[in-house]
Scaffold this active site. Structure first.
Site, PDB file in Angstrom:
ATOM      1  N   GLU A   1      35.366 -24.466  -3.189  1.00 15.25           N
ATOM      2  CA  GLU A   1      35.232 -25.856  -2.754  1.00 15.25           C
ATOM      3  C   GLU A   1      33.965 -26.101  -1.950  1.00 15.25           C
ATOM      4  O   GLU A   1      33.275 -27.114  -2.127  1.00 15.25           O
ATOM      5  CB  GLU A   1      36.467 -26.284  -1.945  1.00 15.25           C
TER       6      GLU A   1
ATOM      7  N   HIS B   1      50.314 -28.973   0.389  1.00  8.65           N
ATOM      8  CA  HIS B   1      49.909 -29.721  -0.801  1.00  8.65           C
ATOM      9  C   HIS B   1      50.378 -31.165  -0.800  1.00  8.65           C
ATOM     10  O   HIS B   1      50.509 -31.762  -1.861  1.00  8.65           O
ATOM     11  CB  HIS B   1      50.454 -29.033  -2.061  1.00  8.65           C
TER      12      HIS B   1
HETATM   13  C1  LIG Z   1      41.686 -23.588  -2.193  1.00  9.78           C
HETATM   14  C2  LIG Z   1      42.418 -23.980  -3.404  1.00  9.78           C
HETATM   15  N1  LIG Z   1      41.749 -24.547  -4.417  1.00  9.78           N
HETATM   16  C3  LIG Z   1      42.399 -24.930  -5.512  1.00  9.78           C
HETATM   17  C4  LIG Z   1      43.755 -24.740  -5.623  1.00  9.78           C
HETATM   18  C5  LIG Z   1      44.485 -25.199  -6.879  1.00  9.78           C
HETATM   19  N2  LIG Z   1      44.909 -24.027  -7.654  1.00  9.78           N
HETATM   20  C6  LIG Z   1      46.137 -23.555  -7.531  1.00  9.78           C
HETATM   21  S1  LIG Z   1      46.343 -22.150  -8.392  1.00  9.78           S
HETATM   22  C7  LIG Z   1      44.771 -22.163  -8.939  1.00  9.78           C
HETATM   23  C8  LIG Z   1      44.287 -21.053  -9.817  1.00  9.78           C
HETATM   24  C9  LIG Z   1      44.267 -19.753  -9.117  1.00  9.78           C
HETATM   25  O1  LIG Z   1      44.012 -18.711  -9.987  1.00  9.78           O
HETATM   26  P1  LIG Z   1      44.203 -17.201  -9.593  1.00  9.78           P
HETATM   27  O2  LIG Z   1      43.654 -16.945  -8.248  1.00  9.78           O
HETATM   28  O3  LIG Z   1      43.653 -16.393 -10.699  1.00  9.78           O
HETATM   29  O4  LIG Z   1      45.789 -16.986  -9.478  1.00  9.78           O
HETATM   30  P2  LIG Z   1      46.892 -17.067 -10.619  1.00  9.78           P
HETATM   31  O5  LIG Z   1      47.407 -18.462 -10.622  1.00  9.78           O
HETATM   32  O6  LIG Z   1      46.271 -16.672 -11.893  1.00  9.78           O
HETATM   33  O7  LIG Z   1      47.966 -16.136 -10.190  1.00  9.78           O
HETATM   34  C10 LIG Z   1      44.107 -23.274  -8.456  1.00  9.78           C
HETATM   35  C11 LIG Z   1      42.722 -23.619  -8.771  1.00  9.78           C
HETATM   36  C12 LIG Z   1      44.418 -24.167  -4.534  1.00  9.78           C
HETATM   37  N3  LIG Z   1      45.732 -23.972  -4.534  1.00  9.78           N
HETATM   38  N4  LIG Z   1      43.724 -23.787  -3.445  1.00  9.78           N
END
Ligand SMILES: Cc1ncc(C[n+]2csc(CCOP(=O)(O)OP(=O)(O)O)c2C)c(N)n1
Ligand SMILES: Cc1ncc(C[n+]2csc(CCOP(=O)(O)OP(=O)(O)O)c2C)c(N)n1
Ligand SMILES: [Mg+2]
Ligand SMILES: [Mg+2]
Lengths: 326, 335, 326, 335
Positions: free
Chosen positions: C60, C129
């Site tokens: 971000e 959230h």
């Molecule tokens: C700081 C932040 N940015 C964006 C999000 C929205 N978001 C939730 S899960 C996700 C993807 C995360 O991917 P990863 O770290 O690979 O974990 P996975 O879901 O694959 O277990 C995003 C962008 C968030 N929760 N927190």
């Protein structure tokens, strides 16, 4: 009673609490060898060693997170963020973690972390280094926000902040570190959520925090001597939770209030207090509460402009006189 | 160690436990999905189906006093670290009997007693906190370690960087375990990270690196055990990349338009539960019917968990504003 | 006139502005292939290609900085931060850079960057959230803050935000993306700093933004039909700069005001507007302005608790009835 | 290339320019210090004394249309990128004739026309912005590059990490130039970074790395030229660590209790100005008296700058609230 500076009073509070409780430790940028940008942690490294007084990398998000984790595990960290301007880099840890972990865990987790950080302007630090951002923290439930205006309060409040079980944002002010007042040698504490009537008066209530308490007091002296106006001056000291009662009581007595703050005008501590007072003392008020804030612009570097941007004794006096029709 | 050898060396109890935990998570998540679509669960809900071997393998390498913290895909981790499935399910239902009293929800499972310090909904938010937990251990001279889970997406956040530097600089016992399931929502690692080798992304922090097949619970256990041992002895951090697969959407409401059905089908061919099942049967550790009995038992536990959640009360209204602060503020009188 | 959802109206605004002006581009997490977490950027990738519609890593701070830099160099970036909750990670770039670069450079640098981000609760997303954090941006001088409540405004405001030369925080709401209203086919714009009287009334003024406009309108209908109370409903639309005049004029007419917001109570848009109104319409008010906010706690996950935490039609009706002594 | 050889190959004008610019910065900073203590300058004020070779060497590798952005120790960079010393001095005095109208101050020198996009007071704050500048170049298909300066302390901020990953992932033409002066305020690199090799800290971003003696202006020029060429041709980012020394305190009011007088004395023995001077004289490029004339000329320019700043007016009161926003908001009528 000995006279101490604001910086030294804070320093004493840290020493006393660290001597008393092994679980209290200090970390932050330049807190150890340098002794803190504003000398608050001077001498602590020699006294307590590196484990308890630790210089960190320039990693605001990281070190606030570090403090949160250590606090969750039962320690009592006092993290210094060099100035509140840089805390913008740690907002996620503060807003989404520090303030919420207790709640989100259904009360299991506590975060007895104190973040000390100074703000304020008047030293020609420019737009990125002169801000008073406490309003942002007051906005967020789950945080105690304290802001001492003088050495006595500084010491007593910091000791309380460290002993308390809640996350605390402890806001200091860069341009009052060298101001002095009497500080008792015996241990004392200033409670959370308790405003202080710094000066009694009948005609009007002036409310301010941090450096603006001094401005308000000086204005009150001059209003008395030059205009025969008796102003009551109140320092909320704790901004969250706010001691609404003390503020409202005073305004009910005087019927008029001026709030002076270094914060910007909108969504600020000042307008929030004004709203509360106008709501709760509505029928007692002769005029709307007047809020004097910093100009609604980034802080300029140039000295004259900066002075114009900040509230001062003159602006407070003018506001009071206008309100009293004098 | 070859995982075939591990099957020979480990006790039946240990092996059975791994199998049962993976199955329990699988059944739990399937049921969670069902309950979500039946309207009993709300909000974001991220399932761990396909990735079970990572949490099960890694968490079994710990001692109970070790700390664990992770991301929002946390049901499985919570269960393995000691939360009862019924309390996790009740949390999902938003009930007062949930692990976090129904206030946390899917992303915020906590069990302080078991040293499970959450579920975090902010990508990479838990990493700096993990470093703080580790600092507390060193501060007190303990021998515990911290196991911190996060996804492949977290590697690109600033908090990752600050946390790994701090842990390395100060020699703090954190195992940073990256659950690389190849996707962060609809973004493949190659579109998010300048290198698709996530160990490379961690290579600049002067810490020991490891990479493991996250679809093989024994491999994960083995790798994590070594990491834990290293970490416990040297008091230094390590980084592990566990390459895994989520068989389902990012969350229960993800239509997965970004990847092919084929990819998912292929991934499912390496189901970690089947892999262990075949090993156990192949090495004569368990008979198929014994494993089936375990499956049924897990299913029963999950059904009971739902029953428990269903029967549990919602939080009282006064819970809304409790647990915000300790409102017994410190005062000189309470000294 | 065609009827569009809020999401689709925003989508149209983006398409129109991108077709018109090559320098407009969109980036953010999941904006391209996925089409945006809330479908706002659906179809843009196919239409404009990856250079102009770009998925980013989860970074971000990085992507807001990217938008600032690109804007300084004359492009017109529209950066999506998936939800306002995650914007805490980009606060430094927003507060210390985006809002100040123009000023610190003596007017040389402009930052025509639009950050789109939705907030709000009611979907059981839990503490991290569900937040409405627009007050923090309104606090900071140098930012335009817009917050549309319906598809018509959403489209007209986003087009204006993109064309405007200032940095804009464009706040959407997660639970109104599927609400529909009529949206003209001809091009139109909703100006910055112009509130909209969504419903005329004489007895009381109800002010709300984002989803609370719908709540206020429903409350007003019921107040009329069930209690014979005629409520005026105003949506400020732009939160900074605020259209104080329209608000104050209405309150001068009705003599009473209720403000309803999903923000937390303190240092909020709501108390700030209340303070302004009480100051400027002091002599016209029959009672203090009442501010209805979310409960002063992190948002709980459990459905019933969450519903209690949020303002709703009932709480607005009760407040109005109480104020009118009915 | 050996810098000895460079002296032979470069034109007298080029070499003289480097010398003059370094001397000009030195004199400028000395005068700034004097003016600060005389009360004409306020706030934080960070001098570049000792580090001149870095900005001078690096910026001379650019073409005028290339963008530059840096940190708060920015007087020298501003001057070399094209701000007139008198406008920089006037900025320090808070005068209306300053580069930023007196509103920015020491840390916020800007010259948009010359593509000098500031001075930034937030450690590492400029890195993500540099990436955005580069994005705009690629977006338009230009051939410019971005040169982004930051200190050794910035390497530990999350913004560093996010910026380098983005630039590498998207192939953006940024030269990340780390001015490693060994200290971030009173903290040595070894107490802030898990590795004291800052190229190692940048090694995980799949970009070309370089390290150069920042006390040798020709070496910096040479290294940066190569980096710029690479960057301009390949449209990829690169990272350069320039190891340098600040001969003075972190800011004008730093008592430097954290380092020995000896360290500073030793550093001063490798004064970049003396080094070039000796090379120029040694290779017969310039006579000592010619160099002295340059010194005097630089001193004169600085004195004139002070005179200009002194004579300039302070900003008008109405400047306080101007430049906050473009208050001519877009409206349909202005279409
Ligand atoms: C700081 C932040 N940015 C964006 C999000 C929205 N978001 C939730 S899960 C996700 C993807 C995360 O991917 P990863 O770290 O690979 O974990 P996975 O879901 O694959 O277990 C995003 C962008 C968030 N929760 N927190
Ligand atoms: C985000 C942030 N944190 C802290 C500071 C306070 N601060 C100003 S300069 C500085 C040291 C920076 O060191 P380095 O990056 O090495 O640059 P140098 O001063 O050596 O040129 C610090 C900590 C700041 N300006 N910004
Ligand atoms: Mg992933
Ligand atoms: Mg340095």
């Amino acid at each position: 009673m000995p006279t101490l500076t604001y910086a030294k009073a804070l320093n004493q509070a840290l020493i006393e609490e660290m001597e008393r409780d092994d679980s209290v430790f200090v970390c932050g940028e330049e807190v150890a060898k340098w002794g803190g940008s504003f000398t608050v942690t001077m001498g602590l490294l020699d006294r307590f060693g590196e484990k308890r007084v630790r210089d960190t990398p320039i990693s605001e998000e990281g070190i606030v997170g570090l403090g949160i984790g250590a606090a969750m595990a039962g320690l009592k960290p006092v993290v210094e963020i060099m100035t509140v301007n840089f805390i913008m880099l740690a907002m996620d840890q503060i807003v989404n973690h520090m303030a919420k972990l207790r709640y989100m865990s259904g009360g299991q987790v506590t975060v007895p972390l104190v973040i000390r950080t100074p703000g304020g302007g008047g030293l020609q630090m420019g737009s990125q280094h002169s801000q008073s951002l406490e309003s942002m923290f007051v906005h967020v439930p789950g945080l105690v926000v304290m802001a001492p205006s003088n050495p006595y309060d500084a010491k007593g409040m910091l000791k309380t902040a460290i002993r308390d079980n809640n996350p605390v944002l402890f806001i200091e002010h860069e341009s009052i570190y060298n101001t002095k007042s009497e500080v008792p040698e015996d241990e004392y504490f200033v409670p959370i959520g308790k405003a202080d009537v710094k000066r009694q008066g009948d005609d009007i209530t002036i409310i301010g925090h941090l450096k603006m308490v001094n401005v308000a007091l000086e204005a009150a002296e001059r209003l008395e001597s030059e205009h025969g106006i008796s102003a009551e001056v109140i320092d909320p000291r704790t901004l969250a939770p706010l001691d609404t009662q003390t503020l409202v009581q005073s305004v009910k007595k005087t019927g008029k209030a001026v709030i002076v703050q270094e914060c910007w005008p909108h969504c600020s501590v000042g307008t929030d207090m004004a709203c509360t007072i106008m709501s709760e003392a509505f029928d007692y008020l002769d005029a709307p509460v007047k809020v004097i804030s910093s100009a609604n612009c980034p802080f300029p570097y140039s000295r004259q402009l900066e002075q114009m941007a900040l509230p001062n004794v003159g602006t407070v006096i003018d506001a009071v006189k206008q309100m009293l029709g004098k | 160690m070859q995982t075939g050898e591990m099957v020979k060396e480990m006790s039946v109890e240990e092996l059975t436990k791994l199998y049962r935990q993976m199955v329990l998570i699988r059944r739990f998540e399937e049921k969670t999905n069902e309950m979500y679509h039946a309207g009993h669960i709300g909000g974001y809900c991220h399932l761990y189906i396909g990735e079970e071997a990572v949490a099960v393998g890694a968490l079994n390498a710990l001692q109970p006093s070790d700390y664990v913290i992770g991301a929002y895909r946390d049901h499985g981790h919570a269960i393995v670290k000691g939360c009862e499935p019924k309390h996790v399910m009740a949390e999902l239902f938003g009930k007062a009997t949930g692990v976090s009293k129904g206030k946390g929800g899917s992303m915020h499972m906590f069990n302080r007693e078991k040293r499970f310090l959450g579920g975090d909904g902010i990508v990479a938010g838990e990493l700096p906190i993990a470093v703080g937990l580790a600092y507390s251990i060193e501060y007190r001279g303990g021998d515990e370690v911290v196991l911190c889970f996060f996804g492949d997406g977290a590697v690109n956040e600033g908090g990752f960087h600050e946390a790994l530097n701090l842990a390395s600089l100060w020699n703090l016992p954190v195992i940073f375990l990256c659950e690389n399931n190849l996707w962060g929502m609809g973004t493949p690692v190659s579109k998010a990270s300048c290198s698709i080798e996530l160990t490379e992304r961690a290579s600049c922090y002067c810490m020991r690196l490891g990479k493991v097949d996250g679809m093989d619970v024994l491999a994960v256990l083995d790798t994590t055990r070594r990491a834990v041992k290293y970490c416990r002895n040297t008091r230094k951090p390590t980084f592990i990349e566990a390459v895994t697969q989520r068989f389902v959407g990012h969350s229960v409401s993800d239509p997965q338009i970004y990847r092919s059905k084929d990819e998912v089908a292929k991934a499912r061919q390496r189901d970690p539960i089947d892999t262990l099942k075949n090993q156990l049967i192949g090495e004569g550790v368990k008979r198929p019917d014994e494993l089936e009995a375990i499956d049924e038992d897990a299913q029963r536990e999950v059904d009971d968990a739902v029953e428990f959640a269903m029967q549990s009360p919602f939080p009282d209204a006064d819970e809304l504003c409790s647990d915000v602060m300790d409102t017994e503020y410190f005062s000189a009188e309470t000294k």
